[in-house]
Design an enzyme around this catalytic site. Structure first.
Site, PDB file in Angstrom:
ATOM      1  N   ARG A   1       5.076  -3.610  20.192  1.00  0.00           N
ATOM      2  CA  ARG A   1       5.657  -2.631  19.271  1.00  0.00           C
ATOM      3  C   ARG A   1       6.804  -3.252  18.484  1.00  0.00           C
ATOM      4  NH1 ARG A   1       9.785   0.691  20.353  1.00  0.00           N
ATOM      5  NH2 ARG A   1       9.385   0.814  22.601  1.00  0.00           N
TER       6      ARG A   1
ATOM      7  N   TYR B   1       0.745  11.039  -5.533  1.00  0.00           N
ATOM      8  CA  TYR B   1      -0.299  11.301  -4.549  1.00  0.00           C
ATOM      9  C   TYR B   1       0.021  12.583  -3.774  1.00  0.00           C
ATOM     10  CZ  TYR B   1      -2.803  10.765  -0.113  1.00  0.00           C
ATOM     11  OH  TYR B   1      -3.561  10.984   1.019  1.00  0.00           O
TER      12      TYR B   1
ATOM     13  N   ASP C   1       5.441   2.841  -5.347  1.00  0.00           N
ATOM     14  CA  ASP C   1       4.120   2.778  -4.732  1.00  0.00           C
ATOM     15  C   ASP C   1       3.203   2.093  -5.739  1.00  0.00           C
ATOM     16  OD1 ASP C   1       1.530   3.196  -3.791  1.00  0.00           O
ATOM     17  OD2 ASP C   1       2.020   5.133  -2.913  1.00  0.00           O
TER      18      ASP C   1
ATOM     19  N   LYS D   1      -6.468   0.249   0.844  1.00  0.00           N
ATOM     20  CA  LYS D   1      -7.118   0.159  -0.458  1.00  0.00           C
ATOM     21  C   LYS D   1      -7.412  -1.289  -0.823  1.00  0.00           C
ATOM     22  CE  LYS D   1      -6.267   4.627  -0.402  1.00  0.00           C
ATOM     23  NZ  LYS D   1      -5.330   5.013   0.653  1.00  0.00           N
TER      24      LYS D   1
END
Length: 394
Positions: free
Chosen positions: A60, A113, A186, A211
């Site tokens: 982690r 978005y 973004d 993406k």
């Protein structure tokens, strides 16, 4: 505009993407001479002290496979630091929760978005009492008018999802600098290949690695890249300790593999998207096409100035009834109806039909037309794609 080729490295973009920039040190080889960084699935690592101390203790907090990807992503964007997250939304939420305190102020694009809009309106505004101002970032003056000495963060997409609007990154970065606040971009639709926000003055760049960076529709992930050491430390703490939303080693491997072919894929995506956009623009059942590469796009000049290409995403308004639009979608063979984008296959989405929860109906954000169609143009033959559209359009 020429391709950004230096990006704080002596190597050009395609060389960095393939990974040849690692030749000097090959930190991942560990004496085994792996050409490809291996997948380290271990959740924990043996502890040692002194000279024998291991860089990694618990996955982690740090994993060798993730570290290799993060170094690769930082080089692609010309940044000093990168962090890989479990999803694009995990990256965005970490950035906002880390950089905007409860009761703070955030200025965001009104074309954004739907998932990000919901995060801003439901979580930040609803649960953390953050004052969120949505503005039309196509005009930097709107941003300037909304920002004040209490603002903590400016957030924008460019190009936006799904309306393909742009903002002037350099102009907004100057506004952020004037107030000493962070500016996040973004840049998922453009990918690092076609746009370099850090070079234009942004402080934070976010990608949904799901993406174009991964490019094969088989991994969900996100990334943040920055040059700001203080911002990086805040984000890293949130990723590794506070929220624990890092990308898994296997997904890191998939994204790193996808990045190697990013330049070749993006060139092909753009060529195909231009062919599809020009076909749609000439069709009598298409009211309007939104693609920055078209001269008809109202921000074509800005796209040509701050991007080195126009990517593979476009939208158009269907000239007909919702019932006719649904029949058109059902008549397609090569375009797969579905969410997401950026993969090698062509996808098509009608937000009002397929993702209605993400379609804005409020006055604060830009409304998405009911007959808007979003297209992620893949790597098939462009003539076949245009023929599929021609056959299905009524």
């Amino acid at each position: 505009m020429t391709q950004y080729d230096d990006r704080s490295s002596k190597n050009r973009f395609a060389t960095i993407a393939v990974g040849a920039a690692e030749i000097e040190t090959h930190p991942h080889r560990g004496g085994t001479n792996d050409v490809v960084p291996p997948i380290h699935l271990s959740s924990t690592f043996e502890w040692a002290s002194g000279d024998e101390a291991n860089e990694h203790v618990y996955s982690r907090a740090g994993n060798p496979t993730r570290a290799a990807l993060e170094e690769q992503l930082a080089r692609l964007e010309g940044g000093d630091h990168a962090l890989a997250f479990a999803s694009g939304m995990a990256a965005i939420s970490t950035a906002m929760l880390s950089l905007v305190p409860p009761g703070g102020h955030l200025v965001a694009s009104d074309s954004i978005y739907g998932g990000t809009e919901n995060l801003l309106t439901e979580m930040l505004a609803g649960h953390f009492d953050v004052d969120v101002d949505f503005v039309d970032t196509r005009d930097p003056e709107n941003v300037s008018a909304a920002v004040d000495s209490e603002t903590d963060l400016i957030w924008a997409e460019t190009p936006t999802n799904p309306l393909m609007r742009l903002c002037d990154i350099r102009a907004i970065a100057d506004i952020a600098d004037d107030y000493g606040i962070s500016f996040g971009v973004d840049s998922t639709f453009a990918s690092p290949y076609f746009q370099a926000p850090l070079e234009l003055g942004a402080d934070v760049v976010v990608h949904s690695t799901t993406k174009y960076l991964n490019g094969h529709s088989d991994s969900i992930g996100g990334a943040i890249i920055t040059n700001d050491e203080t911002v990086f430390e805040q984000l890293a703490f949130a990723q590794q300790v506070g929220l624990g939303n890092m990308l898994s080693p296997f997904d890191c491997y998939l994204v790193a593999r996808g990045v190697k072919t990013l330049p070749a894929r993006m060139k092909h995506h753009e060529e195909n998207a231009m062919a599809v956009a020009r076909f749609l623009e000439s069709h009598n059942r298409v009211a309007r096409v939104y693609y920055p590469g078209l001269e008809s796009h109202p921000q074509h000049d800005l796209a040509s100035e701050q991007m080195s290409g126009y990517s593979g995403m476009l939208s158009f308004e269907f000239d007909g009834t919702p019932l006719e639009l649904e029949a058109f979608i059902e008549g397609l063979d090569l375009f797969t109806p579905g969410a997401s984008l950026g993969g090698v296959e062509s996808l098509i989405e009608v937000p009002s039909l397929m993702t209605p929860d993400e379609v804005s109906h409020g006055e604060a954000t830009a409304e998405i037309p009911e007959t808007l169609v979003r297209v992620s143009v893949g790597l098939e033959d462009p003539d076949d794609l245009c023929e599929d559209l021609r056959t299905a359009l009524p």
